[in-house]
Design a protein around this motif. Structure first.
Motif, PDB file in Angstrom:
ATOM      1  N   LEU A 230       2.111  11.262  -9.099  1.00  0.00           N
ATOM      2  CA  LEU A 230       2.412  10.341  -8.002  1.00  0.00           C
ATOM      3  C   LEU A 230       1.611   9.045  -8.081  1.00  0.00           C
ATOM      4  CD1 LEU A 230       4.206  10.192  -5.462  1.00  0.00           C
ATOM      5  CD2 LEU A 230       2.294  11.152  -4.151  1.00  0.00           C
ATOM      6  N   ARG A 231       0.658   8.971  -8.955  1.00  0.00           N
ATOM      7  CA  ARG A 231      -0.224   7.808  -9.015  1.00  0.00           C
ATOM      8  C   ARG A 231       0.526   6.480  -9.179  1.00  0.00           C
ATOM      9  NH1 ARG A 231      -4.547   9.230 -13.422  1.00  0.00           N
ATOM     10  NH2 ARG A 231      -5.127   7.069 -13.040  1.00  0.00           N
ATOM     11  N   PRO A 232       1.559   6.394 -10.026  1.00  0.00           N
ATOM     12  CA  PRO A 232       2.266   5.103 -10.144  1.00  0.00           C
ATOM     13  C   PRO A 232       2.908   4.648  -8.833  1.00  0.00           C
ATOM     14  CG  PRO A 232       2.751   6.501 -12.029  1.00  0.00           C
ATOM     15  CD  PRO A 232       2.032   7.360 -11.035  1.00  0.00           C
ATOM     16  N   VAL A 233       3.415   5.583  -8.027  1.00  0.00           N
ATOM     17  CA  VAL A 233       4.006   5.221  -6.735  1.00  0.00           C
ATOM     18  C   VAL A 233       2.925   4.712  -5.795  1.00  0.00           C
ATOM     19  CG1 VAL A 233       5.134   6.124  -4.668  1.00  0.00           C
ATOM     20  CG2 VAL A 233       5.975   6.765  -6.921  1.00  0.00           C
ATOM     21  N   LEU A 234       1.818   5.422  -5.727  1.00  0.00           N
ATOM     22  CA  LEU A 234       0.729   5.009  -4.837  1.00  0.00           C
ATOM     23  C   LEU A 234       0.187   3.642  -5.240  1.00  0.00           C
ATOM     24  CD1 LEU A 234      -1.174   8.410  -4.491  1.00  0.00           C
ATOM     25  CD2 LEU A 234       0.489   7.390  -2.912  1.00  0.00           C
TER      26      LEU A 234
ATOM     27  N   PRO B  35       1.186  -0.414   3.151  1.00  0.00           N
ATOM     28  CA  PRO B  35       0.814   0.886   3.714  1.00  0.00           C
ATOM     29  C   PRO B  35       1.924   1.560   4.524  1.00  0.00           C
ATOM     30  CG  PRO B  35      -0.350  -0.916   4.806  1.00  0.00           C
ATOM     31  CD  PRO B  35       0.287  -1.492   3.599  1.00  0.00           C
ATOM     32  N   GLU B  36       2.710   0.809   5.255  1.00  0.00           N
ATOM     33  CA  GLU B  36       3.778   1.432   6.041  1.00  0.00           C
ATOM     34  C   GLU B  36       4.840   2.034   5.136  1.00  0.00           C
ATOM     35  OE1 GLU B  36       5.400  -1.226   8.896  1.00  0.00           O
ATOM     36  OE2 GLU B  36       3.518  -1.468  10.019  1.00  0.00           O
ATOM     37  N   ARG B  37       5.210   1.308   4.108  1.00  0.00           N
ATOM     38  CA  ARG B  37       6.187   1.829   3.152  1.00  0.00           C
ATOM     39  C   ARG B  37       5.640   3.030   2.398  1.00  0.00           C
ATOM     40  NH1 ARG B  37       8.488  -1.651  -1.894  1.00  0.00           N
ATOM     41  NH2 ARG B  37      10.174  -0.242  -2.540  1.00  0.00           N
TER      42      ARG B  37
ATOM     43  N   LEU C 172       5.397   9.022   1.642  1.00  0.00           N
ATOM     44  CA  LEU C 172       4.606  10.250   1.640  1.00  0.00           C
ATOM     45  C   LEU C 172       5.092  11.240   2.693  1.00  0.00           C
ATOM     46  CD1 LEU C 172       0.988   8.874   1.076  1.00  0.00           C
ATOM     47  CD2 LEU C 172       2.428  10.121  -0.549  1.00  0.00           C
ATOM     48  N   ASP C 173       5.473  10.752   3.868  1.00  0.00           N
ATOM     49  CA  ASP C 173       5.964  11.647   4.913  1.00  0.00           C
ATOM     50  C   ASP C 173       7.233  12.369   4.468  1.00  0.00           C
ATOM     51  OD1 ASP C 173       3.902  10.946   6.572  1.00  0.00           O
ATOM     52  OD2 ASP C 173       5.067   9.517   7.773  1.00  0.00           O
TER      53      ASP C 173
END
Length: 215
Positions: free
Chosen positions: A164-168, A175-177, A182-183
């Motif tokens: 998941l690191r590339p997405v983060l 932050p909202e996106r 993540l939710d």
């Protein structure tokens, strides 16, 4: 572990991270207990070619980050001494629910090109063929480890440090996106990997290859 197995060997670890190399120089570099030596040097696996003959070239959980990595095998095998060994391990779980869900969500959130796809690694049969074409005798196998994870969202916590690191990274300034992604991903993972009485079972498949150059 390599120094314990071959106590008199000269072993060089390569990395492209200055931070990782600085840490390794301080914590691990120097003479080994068996009379060998351990050192570290900067290299980019996408272009690295051995400058001297090696008895062993080993890569652990790296090549999945390198598109077209199998095309580099020829240069590495050529850099082995006769009878030398090229060995590697890569995760083989890109078709697992954790990664399929991640890719599906990335597509829906406009992050299609952010993640590696299911062809990030080859099949064991394909690796065997590539290595045999280079004149090696190879053993290639796969093992599925079932990790028992603990915590409220243990699979999400696991992939945050890996796939998941590339997405983060891509969403670090949004932050909202990021939180919306993540939710949605958290809910999907909870359904795909339900918790049991002792934790959350998480199957993780890995591919191993050990190729020996002709003596």
């Amino acid at each position: 572990m390599l120094a314990e197995r071959w106590p008199a060997a000269h072993i060089t670890g390569h990395d492209n991270s200055a931070e990782m190399l600085d840490k390794a120089h301080v914590e691990h570099e120097g003479p080994t207990a068996g009379g060998g030596h351990l050192d570290f040097a900067h290299a980019d696996v996408r272009t690295w070619t051995p400058e001297e003959p090696y008895d062993l070239i080993i890569s652990n959980a790296t090549l999945q980050w390198v598109p077209g990595h199998a095309e580099r095998f020829g240069a590495w095998v050529a850099g082995l001494r006769p009878g030398g060994t090229f060995a590697f391990q890569v995760p083989g779980n890109f078709d697992a629910p954790s990664h399929r869900l991640m890719r599906d969500l990335a597509t829906r959130h406009g992050l299609t090109d952010t993640l590696r796809h299911d062809d990030a690694v080859l099949t064991p049969q394909a690796y065997l063929g590539r290595l045999a074409d280079l004149g090696c005798t190879a053993d290639v196998w796969e093992t599925t480890y079932v990790h028992l994870l603990t915590g409220e969202d243990p699979v999400l916590d696991w992939v945050k440090g890996t796939g998941l690191r590339p997405v983060l990274t891509a969403l670090a300034d949004e932050p909202e996106r990021r939180d919306a992604f993540l939710d949605e991903y958290r809910a999907a993972l909870r359904e795909a990997y339900p918790a049991g009485a002792h934790g959350t079972p998480f199957p993780f498949r890995r591919i191993f290859a050990v190729a020996r150059k002709e003596a």
